[in-house]
Design a protein around this motif. Structure first.
Motif, PDB file in Angstrom:
ATOM      1  N   GLY A  51      29.510 -16.827  26.791  1.00 26.32           N
ATOM      2  CA  GLY A  51      29.569 -15.433  27.210  1.00 26.32           C
ATOM      3  C   GLY A  51      30.886 -15.083  27.851  1.00 26.32           C
ATOM      4  O   GLY A  51      31.837 -15.866  27.889  1.00 26.32           O
ATOM      5  N   THR A  52      30.934 -13.877  28.372  1.00 25.63           N
ATOM      6  CA  THR A  52      32.136 -13.405  29.045  1.00 25.63           C
ATOM      7  C   THR A  52      32.135 -13.910  30.478  1.00 25.63           C
ATOM      8  O   THR A  52      31.115 -13.896  31.157  1.00 25.63           O
ATOM      9  CB  THR A  52      32.159 -11.869  29.032  1.00 25.63           C
ATOM     10  N   ASN A  53      33.287 -14.349  30.928  1.00 31.01           N
ATOM     11  CA  ASN A  53      33.427 -14.889  32.270  1.00 31.01           C
ATOM     12  C   ASN A  53      33.184 -13.780  33.293  1.00 31.01           C
ATOM     13  O   ASN A  53      33.763 -12.695  33.210  1.00 31.01           O
ATOM     14  CB  ASN A  53      34.831 -15.471  32.436  1.00 31.01           C
TER      15      ASN A  53
ATOM     16  N   ALA B  34      36.216 -12.600  35.325  1.00 31.42           N
ATOM     17  CA  ALA B  34      37.111 -11.704  34.597  1.00 31.42           C
ATOM     18  C   ALA B  34      36.633 -10.264  34.702  1.00 31.42           C
ATOM     19  O   ALA B  34      37.435  -9.335  34.892  1.00 31.42           O
ATOM     20  CB  ALA B  34      37.201 -12.125  33.133  1.00 31.42           C
ATOM     21  N   ILE B  35      35.323 -10.070  34.603  1.00 30.74           N
ATOM     22  CA  ILE B  35      34.771  -8.718  34.751  1.00 30.74           C
ATOM     23  C   ILE B  35      35.017  -8.212  36.167  1.00 30.74           C
ATOM     24  O   ILE B  35      35.440  -7.063  36.376  1.00 30.74           O
ATOM     25  CB  ILE B  35      33.262  -8.722  34.409  1.00 30.74           C
ATOM     26  N   LEU B  36      34.757  -9.065  37.158  1.00 34.37           N
ATOM     27  CA  LEU B  36      34.969  -8.661  38.550  1.00 34.37           C
ATOM     28  C   LEU B  36      36.436  -8.384  38.846  1.00 34.37           C
ATOM     29  O   LEU B  36      36.759  -7.497  39.648  1.00 34.37           O
ATOM     30  CB  LEU B  36      34.428  -9.738  39.492  1.00 34.37           C
TER      31      LEU B  36
ATOM     32  N   GLN C  13      39.169 -20.690  34.835  1.00 33.54           N
ATOM     33  CA  GLN C  13      37.840 -21.029  34.326  1.00 33.54           C
ATOM     34  C   GLN C  13      37.762 -20.858  32.808  1.00 33.54           C
ATOM     35  O   GLN C  13      37.128 -21.653  32.116  1.00 33.54           O
ATOM     36  CB  GLN C  13      36.778 -20.157  35.002  1.00 33.54           C
ATOM     37  N   ILE C  14      38.399 -19.821  32.290  1.00 38.45           N
ATOM     38  CA  ILE C  14      38.361 -19.568  30.843  1.00 38.45           C
ATOM     39  C   ILE C  14      39.084 -20.678  30.086  1.00 38.45           C
ATOM     40  O   ILE C  14      38.634 -21.122  29.033  1.00 38.45           O
ATOM     41  CB  ILE C  14      38.953 -18.180  30.534  1.00 38.45           C
TER      42      ILE C  14
ATOM     43  N   GLY D 294      36.732 -13.416  27.654  1.00 35.03           N
ATOM     44  CA  GLY D 294      37.116 -12.577  28.770  1.00 35.03           C
ATOM     45  C   GLY D 294      38.549 -12.756  29.217  1.00 35.03           C
ATOM     46  O   GLY D 294      38.914 -12.273  30.289  1.00 35.03           O
ATOM     47  N   ASP D 295      39.357 -13.430  28.418  1.00 34.25           N
ATOM     48  CA  ASP D 295      40.752 -13.638  28.801  1.00 34.25           C
ATOM     49  C   ASP D 295      41.488 -12.303  28.903  1.00 34.25           C
ATOM     50  O   ASP D 295      42.294 -12.101  29.810  1.00 34.25           O
ATOM     51  CB  ASP D 295      41.444 -14.552  27.792  1.00 34.25           C
ATOM     52  N   GLY D 296      41.199 -11.386  28.022  1.00 29.78           N
ATOM     53  CA  GLY D 296      41.831 -10.068  28.073  1.00 29.78           C
ATOM     54  C   GLY D 296      41.423  -9.279  29.305  1.00 29.78           C
ATOM     55  O   GLY D 296      42.245  -8.566  29.901  1.00 29.78           O
ATOM     56  N   LEU D 297      40.163  -9.413  29.691  1.00 27.81           N
ATOM     57  CA  LEU D 297      39.700  -8.727  30.904  1.00 27.81           C
ATOM     58  C   LEU D 297      40.402  -9.284  32.138  1.00 27.81           C
ATOM     59  O   LEU D 297      40.807  -8.530  33.036  1.00 27.81           O
ATOM     60  CB  LEU D 297      38.187  -8.883  31.063  1.00 27.81           C
TER      61      LEU D 297
END
Length: 156
Positions: free
Chosen positions: A79-81, A84-86, A108-109, A116-119
Motif C-alpha cells: 500500500g501507500t506509505n 508519505a500521506i502525512l 521507509q519506502i 507513495g514516493d511521489g507523495l
C-alpha cells in the motif's frame, strides 16, 4: 405454386424463416440430424456431465475444489506509505513537521518497497517552501517591529 416463389426472392408478405427451419411448414423445426455431431435436432452433445436437458450446477464449487479456472491468485500489493500521506498533509498545516515526515517516509519506502514516493517528495518540497516562506515572514515582522521601535518617540 412453390414456396418460395420461383425467381429466388422470398415472398415479402410471408414472415422470414428462422435459421435452420425448413421452408416446408409441415417439417418440424430442426428435425434433420446435425451433420457434425449426428445428434437429432441439430443440438450438440452435452459436455458438462449433466443429464441432457438439465441446467448446469450453479453457485461456487464445494470447499477445496477448484473452480473452472483453478484457484484464484491473491497478490497483495504494498500500500501507500502512511508517513508519505502525512508529509503532504502537514505541509499545509505545519510545514516543519512535513519535512521530518517526508524524510522518514522516503527512507521507509526505500526499505519496504511501498508506494507513495511521489507523495513524500511533494510533502518535502512543499514543507521546505512553506517553512522558508514562514521564516521570511518572521524576519519581515522582526524588521518592521525593530523599525517601529527605533522611530517611536519616547517623549511622554
Amino acid at each position: 405454386m412453390t414456396y418460395p416463389p420461383s425467381g429466388g426472392t422470398p415472398d415479402p408478405y410471408q414472415p422470414a424463416q428462422p435459421y435452420g427451419q425448413s421452408s416446408d411448414p409441415t417439417t418440424p423445426y430442426n428435425a434433420a440430424p446435425d451433420p457434425i455431431s449426428g445428434q437429432p435436432g441439430g443440438y450438440p452433445p452435452p459436455t458438462s456431465g449433466q443429464p441432457y436437458g438439465q441446467p448446469p450446477p450453479y453457485g461456487q464449487p464445494p470447499y477445496g475444489q477448484p473452480g473452472p479456472y483453478g484457484q484464484p491468485v491473491y497478490v497483495q500489493t504494498p500500500g501507500t506509505n502512511t508517513m508519505a500521506i502525512l508529509a503532504l498533509v502537514f505541509a499545509f498545516i505545519f510545514a516543519p513537521v512535513s519535512i521530518i515526515l517526508g524524510h522518514i517516509a522516503k527512507k521507509q519506502i526505500r526499505q519496504s518497497g511501498e508506494q507513495g514516493d511521489g507523495l513524500a517528495t511533494a510533502g518535502l518540497w512543499l514543507g521546505y517552501i512553506f517553512t522558508g516562506l514562514m521564516v521570511l515572514v518572521c524576519i519581515g515582522y522582526g524588521i518592521i517591529i525593530a523599525f517601529a521601535v527605533s522611530n517611536s518617540s519616547s517623549t511622554y
